[in-house]
Design a protein around this motif. Structure first.
Motif, PDB file in Angstrom:
ATOM      1  N   UNK A  40      87.734  23.414  32.107  1.00 30.87           N
ATOM      2  CA  UNK A  40      87.485  22.817  33.420  1.00 30.87           C
ATOM      3  C   UNK A  40      86.216  21.955  33.348  1.00 30.87           C
ATOM      4  N   UNK A  41      86.305  20.695  33.765  1.00 37.80           N
ATOM      5  CA  UNK A  41      85.160  19.778  33.673  1.00 37.80           C
ATOM      6  C   UNK A  41      85.125  19.077  32.324  1.00 37.80           C
ATOM      7  N   UNK A  42      86.048  19.429  31.439  1.00 40.97           N
ATOM      8  CA  UNK A  42      86.131  18.880  30.068  1.00 40.97           C
ATOM      9  C   UNK A  42      84.828  19.131  29.299  1.00 40.97           C
ATOM     10  N   UNK A  43      84.629  18.457  28.179  1.00 37.70           N
ATOM     11  CA  UNK A  43      83.472  18.821  27.347  1.00 37.70           C
ATOM     12  C   UNK A  43      82.607  17.612  27.046  1.00 37.70           C
ATOM     13  N   UNK A  44      81.296  17.818  27.160  1.00 35.40           N
ATOM     14  CA  UNK A  44      80.334  16.741  26.860  1.00 35.40           C
ATOM     15  C   UNK A  44      79.389  17.156  25.749  1.00 35.40           C
ATOM     16  N   UNK A  45      79.690  18.269  25.096  1.00 36.98           N
ATOM     17  CA  UNK A  45      78.795  18.772  24.057  1.00 36.98           C
ATOM     18  C   UNK A  45      79.461  18.618  22.697  1.00 36.98           C
ATOM     19  N   UNK A  46      78.648  18.734  21.655  1.00 35.43           N
ATOM     20  CA  UNK A  46      79.214  18.653  20.314  1.00 35.43           C
ATOM     21  C   UNK A  46      79.904  19.962  19.933  1.00 35.43           C
ATOM     22  N   UNK A  47      79.323  21.101  20.335  1.00 34.43           N
ATOM     23  CA  UNK A  47      79.756  22.371  19.734  1.00 34.43           C
ATOM     24  C   UNK A  47      80.984  23.015  20.367  1.00 34.43           C
ATOM     25  N   UNK A  48      81.283  22.790  21.636  1.00 36.75           N
ATOM     26  CA  UNK A  48      82.343  23.575  22.285  1.00 36.75           C
ATOM     27  C   UNK A  48      81.800  24.939  22.694  1.00 36.75           C
ATOM     28  N   UNK A  49      82.530  26.007  22.372  1.00 32.79           N
ATOM     29  CA  UNK A  49      82.121  27.346  22.833  1.00 32.79           C
ATOM     30  C   UNK A  49      80.691  27.678  22.425  1.00 32.79           C
ATOM     31  N   UNK A  50      79.971  28.328  23.328  1.00 26.82           N
ATOM     32  CA  UNK A  50      78.610  28.782  23.012  1.00 26.82           C
ATOM     33  C   UNK A  50      78.294  29.940  23.948  1.00 26.82           C
ATOM     34  N   UNK A  70      72.993  43.399  27.273  1.00 23.31           N
ATOM     35  CA  UNK A  70      74.131  43.604  28.177  1.00 23.31           C
ATOM     36  C   UNK A  70      74.992  42.336  28.240  1.00 23.31           C
ATOM     37  N   UNK A  71      74.313  41.189  28.271  1.00 24.29           N
ATOM     38  CA  UNK A  71      75.044  39.920  28.345  1.00 24.29           C
ATOM     39  C   UNK A  71      75.777  39.654  27.033  1.00 24.29           C
ATOM     40  N   UNK A  72      75.130  40.002  25.897  1.00 24.29           N
ATOM     41  CA  UNK A  72      75.837  39.813  24.615  1.00 24.29           C
ATOM     42  C   UNK A  72      77.143  40.600  24.612  1.00 24.29           C
ATOM     43  N   UNK A  73      77.095  41.838  25.103  1.00 29.18           N
ATOM     44  CA  UNK A  73      78.297  42.680  25.104  1.00 29.18           C
ATOM     45  C   UNK A  73      79.355  42.101  26.055  1.00 29.18           C
ATOM     46  N   UNK A  74      78.913  41.604  27.213  1.00 30.56           N
ATOM     47  CA  UNK A  74      79.866  41.013  28.175  1.00 30.56           C
ATOM     48  C   UNK A  74      80.488  39.731  27.608  1.00 30.56           C
ATOM     49  N   UNK A  75      79.772  39.053  26.713  1.00 35.24           N
ATOM     50  CA  UNK A  75      80.292  37.930  25.921  1.00 35.24           C
ATOM     51  C   UNK A  75      80.759  36.711  26.734  1.00 35.24           C
ATOM     52  N   UNK A  76      79.904  36.202  27.634  1.00 32.95           N
ATOM     53  CA  UNK A  76      80.309  34.997  28.380  1.00 32.95           C
ATOM     54  C   UNK A  76      80.295  33.756  27.491  1.00 32.95           C
ATOM     55  N   UNK A  77      81.196  32.825  27.815  1.00 35.41           N
ATOM     56  CA  UNK A  77      81.253  31.566  27.067  1.00 35.41           C
ATOM     57  C   UNK A  77      80.759  30.449  27.994  1.00 35.41           C
ATOM     58  N   UNK A  78      79.590  29.898  27.691  1.00 37.26           N
ATOM     59  CA  UNK A  78      79.052  28.814  28.536  1.00 37.26           C
ATOM     60  C   UNK A  78      79.541  27.440  28.067  1.00 37.26           C
ATOM     61  N   UNK A  79      80.740  27.379  27.561  1.00 37.45           N
ATOM     62  CA  UNK A  79      81.333  26.116  27.072  1.00 37.45           C
ATOM     63  C   UNK A  79      81.164  24.978  28.088  1.00 37.45           C
ATOM     64  N   UNK A  80      80.962  23.767  27.587  1.00 39.58           N
ATOM     65  CA  UNK A  80      80.838  22.592  28.465  1.00 39.58           C
ATOM     66  C   UNK A  80      79.389  22.327  28.846  1.00 39.58           C
ATOM     67  N   UNK A  81      79.209  21.431  29.816  1.00 40.14           N
ATOM     68  CA  UNK A  81      77.858  21.032  30.244  1.00 40.14           C
ATOM     69  C   UNK A  81      77.781  21.290  31.745  1.00 40.14           C
ATOM     70  N   UNK A  82      76.773  22.016  32.187  1.00 44.81           N
ATOM     71  CA  UNK A  82      76.775  22.501  33.574  1.00 44.81           C
ATOM     72  C   UNK A  82      75.815  21.753  34.493  1.00 44.81           C
TER      73      UNK A  82
END
Ligand SMILES: Cc1ncc(COP(=O)(O)O)c(C=O)c1O
Length: 418
Positions: free
Chosen positions: A293-303, A58-70
């Motif tokens: 929002x919060x900018x990015x601290x990861x190498x990959x970006x979208x995930x 269900x989550x794959x279909x909803x396709x959320x982007x956890x971009x960034x570091x939380x």
């Protein structure tokens, strides 16, 4: 265990539903600004009846982007539900399994162990540059010759030298005297800052480096260093098989850890995990990521946020005790295989707390290696080792068949030589 528990299927489903409700719903909400949507409904049906009982799909279909570091600063509001699921996963790994203090770490679910290792080395390289004005040629990586190839990849990308420490051929432990010599020699070449990668289960042997071997030599020379643990393979094995393990954040010298969920945990690919102590990850803040929002601290970006859900589902379906039981069964199978090899007097390497058995290639004819898909150390004629990884699907029947084939060959060979 503060965060990790076993939940019933209804509880698992309800938690993921709750998370998805907190996320933007691309079907119903007015969300005009994202270059993304739910998965294409001509191909990925969001009304398939089985989805209601399959939270990960269900989550794959909803396709959320956890971009960034939380775990650091603010994050995109649109995916706060699956970001919280990711934080719950990180709490289990960092606090319950690897003994970090609560809220004293940062991390994220990376595409894999390669990225998690590169992220660590990127952070420490920048740490030395930001805090000590280090030049690239003053920084070096130290890791054993059995280290995964993601480390030379990181060395190449980040333009820093890898000092390769030889290991004992049979025992696979680093040669401390060689480390001492190579470190002295590196210092004479003006290397001043060292990023050590200590293996918590090497890819080919499952051998576990003792971080203290590195620490004692680096401290003897009073050099500036940071220590990363590559537990991509062993991170879900060793802390359970060795209850006295000290390879965790209780050791103040350990700054970061890689743990892959898509290996031992059998999560889908795309679930490497990177964790580091607080106040380090800011060394790789990409300020230019202004639209995030919060900018990015990861190498990959979208995930994908679905990867966080997949790992969460596995962890909370098992809980710590069933996971311990699963690892114990794999350990028993590994010991069974080793006992049988002992009876045949076949040489192999096994780290006692791990589930990899690496057999000297002279005992294994190529047809047998092919029949059982054993993995060679090198795909060349002078390959010296083949490995067997005791994963969930490798059952006692598979092992007895393999041993029986080996025994027949062994007797055949004895008959021919007599
Ligand atoms: C010890 C170790 N580190 C890192 C990696 C890289 O992981 P990935 O293939 O997920 O990038 C592997 C993969 O086998 C590994 O065994």
């Amino acid at each position: 265990m503060k965060f990790w528990k076993k939940l019933k299927h209804e509880q698992l489903k309800a938690r993921i539903q709750e998370a998805l409700l907190e996320n933007v719903n691309f079907s119903n909400d007015a969300s005009l600004g994202y270059p993304a949507s739910k998965l294409d409904s001509k191909v990925f049906y969001d009304d398939a009846p089985f989805l209601k009982d399959a939270p990960t799909l269900q989550t794959y279909v909803a396709n959320p982007n956890n971009i960034g570091c939380h775990t650091f600063g603010t994050s995109e509001k649109a995916f706060s539900g699956t970001q919280k699921i990711e934080k719950e996963v990180l709490n289990v790994l960092a606090v319950d399994i690897f003994k970090s203090e609560e809220d004293n770490f940062d991390g994220y679910i990376a595409p894999g162990g390669t990225e998690a290792n590169i992220q660590a080395i990127w952070i420490f390289r920048n740490y030395f540059m930001n805090h000590f004005q280090a030049n690239l040629n003053e920084i070096a990586i130290i890791a054993s010759e059995d280290t995964h190839y993601s480390i030379p990849k990181a060395a190449n990308l980040l333009q820093i030298e890898w000092i390769k420490i030889p290991v004992d051929f049979n025992k696979r432990n680093i040669l401390i005297s060689q480390l001492d010599i190579l470190l002295t020699e590196a210092q004479s070449r003006n290397k001043k800052y060292f990023i050590v990668v200590s293996n918590l289960g090497t890819t080919m042997f499952g051998s576990v480096d003792n971080p203290e071997d590195y620490i004692q030599i680096l401290e003897k020379y009073k050099v500036n260093y940071k220590l990363h643990i590559d537990g991509a393979y062993g991170g879900f094995v060793y802390p359970f098989s060795n209850e006295n393990s000290l390879i965790n954040f209780t050791n103040p010298k350990i700054s970061s850890i890689t743990i892959d969920a898509h290996k031992m945990l059998q999560a889908p690919y795309g679930t490497g995990v990177f964790i580091c102590r607080k106040n380090l990850i800011k060394n790789v803040l990409t300020k230019e990521a202004e639209y995030v929002e919060g900018m990015d601290l990861t190498l990959c970006g979208s995930r994908s946020g679905a990867n966080a859900v997949a790992v969460w589902m596995i962890l909370f379906t098992y809980g710590p005790f069933s996971w311990f039981e699963k690892i114990s069964i794999l350990q028993m199978r590994t010991s069974f295989l080793c006992n049988e090899l002992d009876k045949l007097k076949i040489d192999y390497f096994r780290e006692p707390f791990m589930n990899i058995v690496t057999i000297k290639s002279k005992a294994i004819p190529n047809e047998l290696a092919e029949k059982y898909s054993l993995v060679p150390q090198q795909h060349t004629n002078d390959n010296k080792w083949f490995k067997i990884v005791l994963m969930d699907h490798v059952e006692i029947e598979d092992l007895t068949n393999f041993i029986e084939d080996l025994r027949i060959l062994y007797h055949e060979e004895k008959r021919l030589t007599n």
